[in-house]
Design an enzyme around this catalytic site. Sequence first.
Site, PDB file in Angstrom:
ATOM      1  CG  ASN A 299      -2.689   4.364  -2.204  1.00 24.03           C
ATOM      2  OD1 ASN A 299      -2.355   4.964  -0.788  1.00 24.03           O
ATOM      3  ND2 ASN A 299      -3.041   4.864  -2.620  1.00 24.03           N
TER       4      ASN A 299
ATOM      5  CD  GLN B 247     -10.907   1.631   1.603  1.00 25.91           C
ATOM      6  OE1 GLN B 247     -11.515   1.019   0.315  1.00 25.91           O
ATOM      7  NE2 GLN B 247     -10.606   0.907   2.115  1.00 25.91           N
TER       8      GLN B 247
ATOM      9  NE  ARG C 158     -10.022   4.347   5.160  1.00 21.45           N
ATOM     10  CZ  ARG C 158      -9.424   5.616   4.848  1.00 21.45           C
ATOM     11  NH1 ARG C 158     -10.047   7.073   4.820  1.00 21.45           N
ATOM     12  NH2 ARG C 158      -9.255   5.629   3.286  1.00 21.45           N
TER      13      ARG C 158
ATOM     14  CG  ASP D 155      -1.668   2.984   2.830  1.00 19.15           C
ATOM     15  OD1 ASP D 155      -2.049   3.607   1.822  1.00 19.15           O
ATOM     16  OD2 ASP D 155      -2.349   3.707   4.260  1.00 19.15           O
TER      17      ASP D 155
ATOM     18  NE  ARG E 198      -5.885  -0.881   8.502  1.00 18.67           N
ATOM     19  CZ  ARG E 198      -5.817  -0.774   7.171  1.00 18.67           C
ATOM     20  NH1 ARG E 198      -6.942   0.583   7.455  1.00 18.67           N
ATOM     21  NH2 ARG E 198      -6.316  -1.270   6.086  1.00 18.67           N
TER      22      ARG E 198
END
Length: 368
Positions: free
Chosen positions: A258, A207, A57, A248, A94
């Site tokens: 993000n 995360q 990821r 992202d 994704r």
Amino acid sequence: MRVGGTPHRTIWLAADAVSGIGDVEIIDQTKLPHEFTTVRLTTMEEAGFAIKDMWVRGAPLIGATAAYGVALAMRTDPSEAHLAKAYDHLFNTRPTAVNLRWALDDMTRLLSALPPDQRIMAAFRRAAEISDEDVAICASIGEHGKAVIEAAWDKKGRAETVNVLTHCNAGWLATVDWGTALAPIYKAYDSGIPVHVWVDETRPRNQGASLTAWELAQHGVDHTVIVDNAGGHLMQHGMVDLCITGTDRTTYTGDVCNKIGTYLKALAAQDNSVPFYVGLPSPTIDWTAEDGVRDIPIEERGTAEVSSISGRGEDGRLRNVQLTPDTSPAANYAFDITPRHLITGLITERGICDASADSLKRLFPEMG
Ligand code: MRU
């Protein structure tokens, strides 16, 4: 970066590959921090599963894995039809990290211009290049971002530790190596600047607590894991010198998408005059998106990530436990938009700029 003292990337070609063509290996990030395990990807479908299920990821690593996914697809069948199938399959894993589309477009542009018998070799070569380019981009973001940390240290008379707050994982585990938000921290630490990192746990997938804390510990960087709601309090009490997060997808106007919760940190940072920086590799810029809230698709993930939590039990085994009542619905929006006016600077591989269309175009004139 190093795991137990041994240099590692997050994705690499298996040692038994022949002439640059072979299986691909990754770290299974769903097992960290409790188990360090690697997994072999042998098909495009396995690469797609690894992205969708978040074994890998982080925007840049999603892009690199997609590139290798196309290479694995070409090894199975280098036809035009299979190339198109690979694009669709991987694209639908994704939706938010734009590096996925960037890598698939790049691979498709290259491969569709070649006859099928040349595609396998070319695909593996380009996937390796994309990975190497990511390492170089992140290392450069690290150098530019280090200057910001050094300036904060100067401001404190070089007498005190610099406190940096980060959200989610935008370290080397989110890229091929170095990271984006964490690269400046590693570069600062390596050059002797005393730095301490406040690590947002980053619910629901944690995360921060599981990945950022793990990789900072591996590198020996001083850090403290905090609950997601603590950042505002720390900023009010002068305990954060600057924030650095990843992204992202960033619009060409400078809006940053993000991990969910980034926006709230940026609001708290502005209210407390704490500089808020974003580590931004150029493949994460969406040159077609103008308004982050309107133009960026926000991934909604399964609600079990909210209603339950996983970790290591007292018996040392990994397990999942339910948090919420059986009948309570949950919602799981995975990303949010931090508008450009809340951002102090975008740290790119070509230098630091304002979060604005003009500044980004000045740094990347070939995209204008
Ligand atoms: O859902 P994830 O773990 O893929 O989200 C990752 C992030 O939000 C990172 O901050 C982002 O990808 C930048 S990584 C260099």
